[in-house]
Design an enzyme around this catalytic site. Sequence first.
Site, PDB file in Angstrom:
ATOM      1  N   ARG A   1      51.590 -21.248  20.119  1.00 40.17           N
ATOM      2  CA  ARG A   1      50.835 -21.886  19.029  1.00 40.17           C
ATOM      3  C   ARG A   1      51.732 -22.286  17.863  1.00 40.17           C
ATOM      4  NH1 ARG A   1      46.622 -18.878  16.527  1.00 40.17           N
ATOM      5  NH2 ARG A   1      44.976 -20.409  16.655  1.00 40.17           N
TER       6      ARG A   1
ATOM      7  N   ASP B   1      43.682 -25.812   8.700  1.00 37.73           N
ATOM      8  CA  ASP B   1      42.962 -24.813   9.495  1.00 37.73           C
ATOM      9  C   ASP B   1      41.503 -25.192   9.738  1.00 37.73           C
ATOM     10  OD1 ASP B   1      42.336 -22.555  10.841  1.00 37.73           O
ATOM     11  OD2 ASP B   1      42.396 -21.208   9.126  1.00 37.73           O
TER      12      ASP B   1
ATOM     13  N   LYS C   1      46.720 -26.983  16.226  1.00 37.86           N
ATOM     14  CA  LYS C   1      45.363 -27.234  15.716  1.00 37.86           C
ATOM     15  C   LYS C   1      45.244 -28.706  15.323  1.00 37.86           C
ATOM     16  CE  LYS C   1      44.314 -22.583  14.106  1.00 37.86           C
ATOM     17  NZ  LYS C   1      43.804 -21.703  13.038  1.00 37.86           N
TER      18      LYS C   1
ATOM     19  N   GLU D   1      44.456 -27.935  19.842  1.00 34.43           N
ATOM     20  CA  GLU D   1      43.521 -26.812  19.789  1.00 34.43           C
ATOM     21  C   GLU D   1      42.385 -27.212  18.852  1.00 34.43           C
ATOM     22  OE1 GLU D   1      45.173 -22.797  19.038  1.00 34.43           O
ATOM     23  OE2 GLU D   1      43.515 -22.458  17.644  1.00 34.43           O
TER      24      GLU D   1
ATOM     25  N   GLU E   1      50.355 -15.157  10.330  1.00 35.57           N
ATOM     26  CA  GLU E   1      49.342 -14.250   9.773  1.00 35.57           C
ATOM     27  C   GLU E   1      49.589 -12.802  10.187  1.00 35.57           C
ATOM     28  OE1 GLU E   1      45.552 -16.087  10.866  1.00 35.57           O
ATOM     29  OE2 GLU E   1      45.659 -17.298   9.038  1.00 35.57           O
TER      30      GLU E   1
ATOM     31  N   TRP F   1      46.315 -18.765  -0.263  1.00 34.66           N
ATOM     32  CA  TRP F   1      45.061 -18.146   0.150  1.00 34.66           C
ATOM     33  C   TRP F   1      44.005 -18.270  -0.951  1.00 34.66           C
ATOM     34  CZ3 TRP F   1      47.128 -13.118   3.045  1.00 34.66           C
ATOM     35  CH2 TRP F   1      47.587 -13.510   4.304  1.00 34.66           C
TER      36      TRP F   1
ATOM     37  N   GLU G   1      33.555 -21.624  12.440  1.00 41.18           N
ATOM     38  CA  GLU G   1      34.095 -20.766  11.383  1.00 41.18           C
ATOM     39  C   GLU G   1      33.918 -21.382  10.004  1.00 41.18           C
ATOM     40  OE1 GLU G   1      38.296 -19.891  11.786  1.00 41.18           O
ATOM     41  OE2 GLU G   1      38.402 -18.988   9.786  1.00 41.18           O
TER      42      GLU G   1
HETATM   43  O1  GCW Z   1      41.457 -19.977  11.033  1.00 38.12           O
HETATM   44  C1  GCW Z   1      42.177 -18.820  10.969  1.00 38.12           C
HETATM   45  C2  GCW Z   1      41.135 -17.802  11.148  1.00 38.12           C
HETATM   46  C3  GCW Z   1      41.637 -16.547  11.820  1.00 38.12           C
HETATM   47  C4  GCW Z   1      42.367 -16.960  13.089  1.00 38.12           C
HETATM   48  C5  GCW Z   1      43.514 -17.861  12.719  1.00 38.12           C
HETATM   49  C6  GCW Z   1      44.241 -18.378  13.938  1.00 38.12           C
HETATM   50  C7  GCW Z   1      42.520 -15.800  15.176  1.00 38.12           C
HETATM   51  O2  GCW Z   1      40.549 -17.523   9.919  1.00 38.12           O
HETATM   52  O3  GCW Z   1      40.532 -15.740  12.089  1.00 38.12           O
HETATM   53  O4  GCW Z   1      42.815 -15.836  13.821  1.00 38.12           O
HETATM   54  O5  GCW Z   1      43.053 -18.973  12.037  1.00 38.12           O
HETATM   55  O6  GCW Z   1      43.889 -19.441  14.389  1.00 38.12           O
HETATM   56  O7  GCW Z   1      45.145 -17.729  14.416  1.00 38.12           O
END
Ligand code: GCW
Length: 670
Positions: free
Chosen positions: A291, A331, A326, A353, A258, A501, A359
């Site tokens: 990560r 996400d 994650k 994670e 990102e 996206w 969120e």
């Molecule tokens: O879930 C997305 C979020 C971002 C976040 C990113 C991440 C910290 O929308 O806000 O940034 O993942 O985990 O790096």
Amino acid sequence: MTCNNCNNCNNCNKCNILLLAVILLLSTAAAAANVQLQSKPSPTTQLALDWLEQGKLSGTVILQRKTLKGLKPDGFRIERTPQQTAILSPTDAGLLYGAAHLLRLQAQGLTADTLLTENPEHDLRLLNHWDNLDGTVERGYAGKSIFWPTYDKPHLLEYARRNAAVGINGVVLNNVNASPRMLTTEILNQAKTYADLLRPYGIRVYLAVNFSSPAVLDGLKTSDPLDKQVQQWWQKKARQIYQLIPDFGGFLVKANSEGQPGPMDFGRTHADGANMLARALRPYGGIVMWRAFVYSPSDPDRAKQAYIEFQPLDGQFLDNVIIQIKNGPIDFQPREPFSPLFGAMPKTPQMAELQITQEYLGHANHICFLAPMWEEFLADIKHYAHYTQQLAASRLRAIAGVANVGTDPNFCGNLMAQSNWYAFGRLAWNSSLSSEKIAREWVAQTFGTSPRLSALVTLMCQSREAVVNYMMPLGLHHIFAEGHHYGPQPWQNNPGQRADWQCVYYHRADTQGVGFDRTQATGSAATAQYPAAFGNLVENINTCPDKYLLWFHHASWTHRCQTGRPLWDELCYRYQTGLQQARHMLQTWNALQPSLPAADFLDIQQRLQTQVRDAEWWKDACLLYFQTFSRQPLPDFVEPPIHTLDELKAIRLGISNYENPSRQLLNSKR
Ligand code: GCW
């Protein structure tokens, strides 16, 4: 391993003597509630004594530092006789955890077994704060940062207490979208202040670092991890940090993700980048949490990209690197299958994670107890990816949760959201605890033990499934409004932007059906990244559990679900059920009024009312939108929509102000 007394020695003589003194005092004399200690115990044991005293634990409690076979450093044993209760642990932190355990039992009206042993499953149980130096919190719904640009000491110490009470023993102080400024002397000095304040609670600090720091902060020509000067820069930085914070935990890194910089900017690999940092931290015992949240377009299916980028690097990381993954491959969605990376890198330590902050689950407006989601995930990685065995064999055993904590007086935006912080800590300690047990513990400690409160435990345990039902049932994912991720926007499709996206990328609805075909037979073959037992299960549309149906399949509108209903009806049924579940949560809460403190009751009641309106919004938006593809009527069991699709499409919530006037439509027609 550093000694708990001075935190920078390896059990030096001086410390051994000191420890002995503390043990003697505590073990011969210390009934927690009423004993005058003649000399000072360590700050950590003092906390344990204070807690026991404040908790008015009945009877005599003895705290004793002791190495016992089968006890890990943070583990503890409780031995209870009619005369006294003894807490034994090799470390002061373990004594603190033992004290917290006794208090937890007491709050539930229980007493400890005559002999019990507790060991943490993960050695490192960490919170990740996505806190920026300007005080904002990325995806935070509970006020401002508790660390930056300044702090409130009582709030911070209470935060520390709550962490220690559930065994959380490390915190990353800043956002993974890390400012290079984090590593300036000024900010490091502030980090030292937090390290000093948190240390007595058994909590170490860690920092998220920006990979370009050498170039940005000190004008180096590059931040290439293979460049000598860059390596020296990080070594010098590590030395500076450890001079300030001798028990500093290490770095967390979001690289080449990102827009964040990383080793791939210089043609290097994640392993090159992570190892360079690991070498700098190694002399001091620090670790690198690197990560795996990456999704460069290496494959048209985003769900496959992290695996493609990381799996081939197995075996290339130094032994103080751990890959932080994650729970799901996309996400933090309300429901995802586990990430296929778990178990796929047998030579590399991995850590999960989880996201505690909501969120994608209604921010602090929706009541959603997350333990059932984590329980499901943990059970799956144990079953399919042999997590327990891998953990046992791992050099580093860790787990992280993205914190939901801020400056709000209740820390979490609302009282019920505290249960998720609590649940994370409990599962980090013991991932086999059931959500129901965790909910019961939390309710007892928060509201008391009235039998009527069992209805609240049930509400909590059902809340996550309710949210999945009214937001994204049957494996649908990422159909949130862009930016703030609050509310539905399944029609989102901005021309000229990255395909992954856009919401339409994820649901792929057309007149034939809906869902992302990730099968090997006809789709992206994401199923092939999984262990065969799971991959085969989900590959076949007839065996794929309904909860993952549209994650793995583009199913036809007439596909017969495992419930026997055709897909369109099932989708309608789920959205309608989710709405009813949200209403039921509100009713349950209302009936609990006599058992709850008035202010908390009203605050949560309002949030549940919002949750019900949002569930209507989700149901109307998604069903009306998907109906344009299914071209079928809404079945009778579905309430007629309150809003039209055009009205709902017109709702535009600001990124930071999602309670803006355009939202009022949702109330206006009720
Ligand atoms: O879930 C997305 C979020 C971002 C976040 C990113 C991440 C910290 O929308 O806000 O940034 O993942 O985990 O790096």
